[in-house]
Design a protein around this motif. Structure first.
Motif, short mmCIF file in Angstrom:
data_model
loop_
_atom_site.label_atom_id
_atom_site.label_comp_id
_atom_site.label_asym_id
_atom_site.label_seq_id
_atom_site.Cartn_x
_atom_site.Cartn_y
_atom_site.Cartn_z
N GLU A 150 -4.79 -5.15 2.24
CA GLU A 150 -5.58 -5.90 3.22
C GLU A 150 -6.03 -4.96 4.34
OE1 GLU A 150 -3.08 -9.05 4.58
OE2 GLU A 150 -3.18 -10.17 2.69
N THR A 151 -7.30 -5.07 4.76
CA THR A 151 -7.84 -4.25 5.83
C THR A 151 -9.13 -4.89 6.34
OG1 THR A 151 -8.54 -2.00 6.44
CG2 THR A 151 -9.18 -2.80 4.25
N PRO A 168 -6.79 0.75 9.79
CA PRO A 168 -5.44 0.26 9.47
C PRO A 168 -5.45 -0.56 8.17
CG PRO A 168 -5.93 -0.10 11.79
CD PRO A 168 -7.20 0.36 11.16
N THR A 170 -2.76 -2.71 5.19
CA THR A 170 -1.45 -3.28 4.85
C THR A 170 -1.36 -3.40 3.34
OG1 THR A 170 -1.38 -4.54 6.91
CG2 THR A 170 0.12 -5.22 5.17
N PHE A 172 0.97 -4.51 -0.03
CA PHE A 172 2.09 -5.29 -0.56
C PHE A 172 2.28 -4.90 -2.03
CE2 PHE A 172 -0.07 -7.83 2.67
CZ PHE A 172 0.98 -8.21 3.50
N GLU A 177 6.42 -4.13 1.99
CA GLU A 177 5.24 -4.28 2.82
C GLU A 177 5.05 -2.99 3.62
OE1 GLU A 177 3.94 -6.80 6.78
OE2 GLU A 177 5.08 -7.85 5.21
N SER A 178 3.93 -2.32 3.42
CA SER A 178 3.67 -1.04 4.06
C SER A 178 2.45 -1.13 4.96
CB SER A 178 3.44 0.05 3.01
OG SER A 178 4.54 0.16 2.13
N HIS A 179 2.52 -0.42 6.08
CA HIS A 179 1.40 -0.35 7.03
C HIS A 179 1.05 1.11 7.25
CE1 HIS A 179 1.89 -4.64 8.23
NE2 HIS A 179 3.16 -4.38 7.95
#
Length: 207
Positions: A150-151, A168, A170, A172, A177-179
């Motif tokens: 997601e961005t 940025p 995200t 999954f 869950e990584s950022h």
């Protein structure tokens, strides 16, 4: 005396005529420039506006081997003649090929730059830029695991089969869950790399 008066009057009338000609000439030049400027402004205004649009469109992009690899749909597509770009509302992209798990990409908006030798700088590759609520999802497959990204911005280069972002993101996958800031995904190899400021959180498994 009369001839002298006639000559003086003639000189006066010639001077008046010359002045009048200069004045009219100046007015004509000014008016011509003004009309030309208005016409250029009108043409520029027209070029800024879309010259055509398509609603509920369905497009399949063929790879170099003539096998379909990108299926693109959207609510509306407009062409911007000034930049020779296509703007798409609510694009939905499916990437698929033999021996690979399909990847789905959705966004609120997309801008497409097609290969072109007529624009400057020359475009060597097709580029799709996706904006706002961008999601990339790959389901569980025989040769891949579930992945969801997601961005708010992604850039897709179909010729290289790459998806990149400097915003940025995200991610999954596998209960993690990584950022991060920035990413590069290679759809051919099914690999994804997070670039900087990476943070990860392991979700608890529920039995």
């Amino acid at each position: 005396m009369k001839p002298q008066i006639t000559i003086d009057r003639a000189q006066i009338w010639i001077a008046v005529a010359v002045l009048g000609f200069i004045a009219l000439g100046s007015f004509w030049v000014e008016n011509a420039f003004r009309q030309s400027g208005e016409e250029d402004a009108q043409k520029s205004s027209v070029r800024l506006e879309p010259d055509y649009y398509v609603e509920k469109f369905n497009f399949i992009r063929l790879s170099n081997s003539n096998k379909a690899n990108y299926h693109l749909t959207g609510e509306k597509l407009i062409h911007l003649p000034r930049t020779d770009q296509y703007e798409i509302t609510n694009p939905h992209i499916n990437s698929f090929a033999d021996q690979r798990t399909a990847v789905t990409i959705i966004a609120a908006r997309a801008v497409v730059d097609q290969k072109s030798n007529t624009v400057l700088p020359k475009r060597e590759h097709d580029i799709v830029r996706l904006y706002d609520n961008v999601t990339v999802e790959r389901p569980e497959g025989d040769n891949s695991h579930f992945m969801r990204l997601e961005t708010d911005y992604l850039m897709l280069t179909p010729d290289d089969d790459l998806i990149t972002s400097d915003h940025p993101v995200t991610l999954f996958t596998h209960g993690i869950e990584s950022h991060a800031i920035g990413m590069v995904a290679n759809n051919s190899t099914q690999q994804l790399e997070l670039l900087s400021k990476v943070r990860a959180r392991l979700k608890k498994r529920v039995d």
